[in-house]
Design a protein around this motif. Structure first.
Motif, PDB file in Angstrom:
ATOM      1  N   ARG A 144       0.831  -1.204   0.000  1.00 28.30           N
ATOM      2  CA  ARG A 144       0.000   0.000   0.000  1.00 28.30           C
ATOM      3  C   ARG A 144       0.863   1.251   0.000  1.00 28.30           C
ATOM      4  NH1 ARG A 144      -4.764  -1.265   4.398  1.00 28.30           N
ATOM      5  NH2 ARG A 144      -5.658  -2.968   3.212  1.00 28.30           N
ATOM      6  N   LEU A 145       0.356   2.252  -0.683  1.00 28.23           N
ATOM      7  CA  LEU A 145       0.980   3.565  -0.677  1.00 28.23           C
ATOM      8  C   LEU A 145       0.108   4.504   0.157  1.00 28.23           C
ATOM      9  CD1 LEU A 145       1.919   3.740  -4.436  1.00 28.23           C
ATOM     10  CD2 LEU A 145       3.541   3.805  -2.542  1.00 28.23           C
ATOM     11  N   TYR A 146       0.752   5.344   0.934  1.00 27.18           N
ATOM     12  CA  TYR A 146       0.036   6.265   1.806  1.00 27.18           C
ATOM     13  C   TYR A 146       0.283   7.711   1.392  1.00 27.18           C
ATOM     14  CZ  TYR A 146      -0.759   2.218   4.693  1.00 27.18           C
ATOM     15  OH  TYR A 146      -1.159   0.984   5.135  1.00 27.18           O
ATOM     16  N   GLY A 147      -0.735   8.519   1.599  1.00 24.84           N
ATOM     17  CA  GLY A 147      -0.655   9.952   1.340  1.00 24.84           C
ATOM     18  C   GLY A 147      -1.479  10.681   2.384  1.00 24.84           C
ATOM     19  N   THR A 148      -1.343  11.989   2.404  1.00 21.51           N
ATOM     20  CA  THR A 148      -2.091  12.787   3.368  1.00 21.51           C
ATOM     21  C   THR A 148      -3.530  13.000   2.888  1.00 21.51           C
ATOM     22  OG1 THR A 148      -1.284  14.816   2.329  1.00 21.51           O
ATOM     23  CG2 THR A 148      -0.054  13.983   4.240  1.00 21.51           C
ATOM     24  N   THR A 149      -4.366  13.481   3.775  1.00 22.23           N
ATOM     25  CA  THR A 149      -5.787  13.703   3.505  1.00 22.23           C
ATOM     26  C   THR A 149      -6.120  15.183   3.675  1.00 22.23           C
ATOM     27  OG1 THR A 149      -6.394  13.427   5.820  1.00 22.23           O
ATOM     28  CG2 THR A 149      -6.348  11.422   4.456  1.00 22.23           C
ATOM     29  N   PRO A 150      -7.309  15.591   3.262  1.00 28.01           N
ATOM     30  CA  PRO A 150      -7.744  16.965   3.559  1.00 28.01           C
ATOM     31  C   PRO A 150      -7.776  17.240   5.070  1.00 28.01           C
ATOM     32  CG  PRO A 150      -9.125  16.016   1.854  1.00 28.01           C
ATOM     33  CD  PRO A 150      -8.248  14.906   2.370  1.00 28.01           C
ATOM     34  N   GLU A 151      -8.057  16.221   5.874  1.00 27.97           N
ATOM     35  CA  GLU A 151      -8.051  16.386   7.325  1.00 27.97           C
ATOM     36  C   GLU A 151      -6.649  16.713   7.829  1.00 27.97           C
ATOM     37  OE1 GLU A 151      -9.659  13.988   5.711  1.00 27.97           O
ATOM     38  OE2 GLU A 151     -11.742  14.218   6.359  1.00 27.97           O
ATOM     39  N   PHE A 152      -5.625  16.158   7.184  1.00 23.88           N
ATOM     40  CA  PHE A 152      -4.240  16.490   7.536  1.00 23.88           C
ATOM     41  C   PHE A 152      -4.011  17.985   7.348  1.00 23.88           C
ATOM     42  CE2 PHE A 152      -0.054  17.488   5.804  1.00 23.88           C
ATOM     43  CZ  PHE A 152       0.795  17.047   6.810  1.00 23.88           C
ATOM     44  N   LEU A 153      -4.436  18.494   6.192  1.00 23.33           N
ATOM     45  CA  LEU A 153      -4.267  19.922   5.924  1.00 23.33           C
ATOM     46  C   LEU A 153      -5.007  20.750   6.964  1.00 23.33           C
ATOM     47  CD1 LEU A 153      -4.722  19.901   2.043  1.00 23.33           C
ATOM     48  CD2 LEU A 153      -2.564  20.039   3.319  1.00 23.33           C
TER      49      LEU A 153
END
Length: 193
Positions: A144-153
């Motif tokens: 799996r690849l992970y990235g940030t979310t709008p909640e992170f921002l």
């Protein structure tokens, strides 16, 4: 137990996703018309009861159990307090790595951090919706690849990832693990969804 208590219990359990009239009727093994009538009565009762902190809202065919609008500030303060006090050092490290190197696998995160397994901390960040699965790496095992979310921002008060501090600012500082900074600048491999 009354039907109203059963409805509240199911609405609570459904959480943010809510539950449809069809699912309520099937779960309670009761006619949809009867469930609809009980929901309408319960909605009115909860809305008018000043001692009640909760209310039922209908969104299309989905029903949700929510707090009343007058509790917004109280709940907002609670979540802000929780968000500022519960991220561990490991979680912050993982967030920084993901923010600067996304998309990235857990193994790549572990290599940068110099640890064997960040699974539990990474899972906590997924549950808190600060990071998400954004696909799979085109490699054996398709990790799996992970990235940030709008909640992170939102959590960090950013409009977009371009507002993250420039890594060159940190490279000028003297840190004990300075030799790992080059790992942030490596590009990741091709991704597939």
């Amino acid at each position: 137990m009354s039907l109203n208590q059963d409805l509240v219990a199911l609405l609570y359990t459904a959480g943010d996703q809510g539950i449809t009239l069809v699912d309520l009727a099937a779960t309670l093994q009761t006619d949809q018309a009867a469930i609809r009538q009980h929901l309408e009565d319960l909605m009115q009762q909860m809305t008018q009861d000043n001692q009640e902190a909760l209310v039922i809202q209908q969104y299309g065919d989905i029903y949700k159990l929510l707090t009343k609008p007058q509790y917004y500030t109280l709940i907002k303060n609670y979540w802000q307090l929780q968000q500022t006090t519960t991220l561990s050092q490991a979680a912050l490290e993982i967030l920084a790595i993901i923010a600067y190197r996304q998309p990235i696998t857990r193994i790549e995160i572990d290599e940068i951090r110099g640890v064997k397994n960040s699974s539990s901390t990474l899972q906590t960040l997924v549950i808190r919706q600060l990071v998400q699965n954004v696909g799979h790496k085109n490699a054996p095992g398709r990790p799996r690849l992970y990235g940030t979310t709008p909640e992170f921002l939102d959590y960090f008060g950013l409009k977009n990832l371009a507002q993250l501090p420039d890594l060159s600012e940190f490279q000028k500082e003297k840190f004990p693990d300075q030799e790992n900074f080059h790992l942030f600048n490596q590009s990741t491999s091709q991704t597939e969804d």
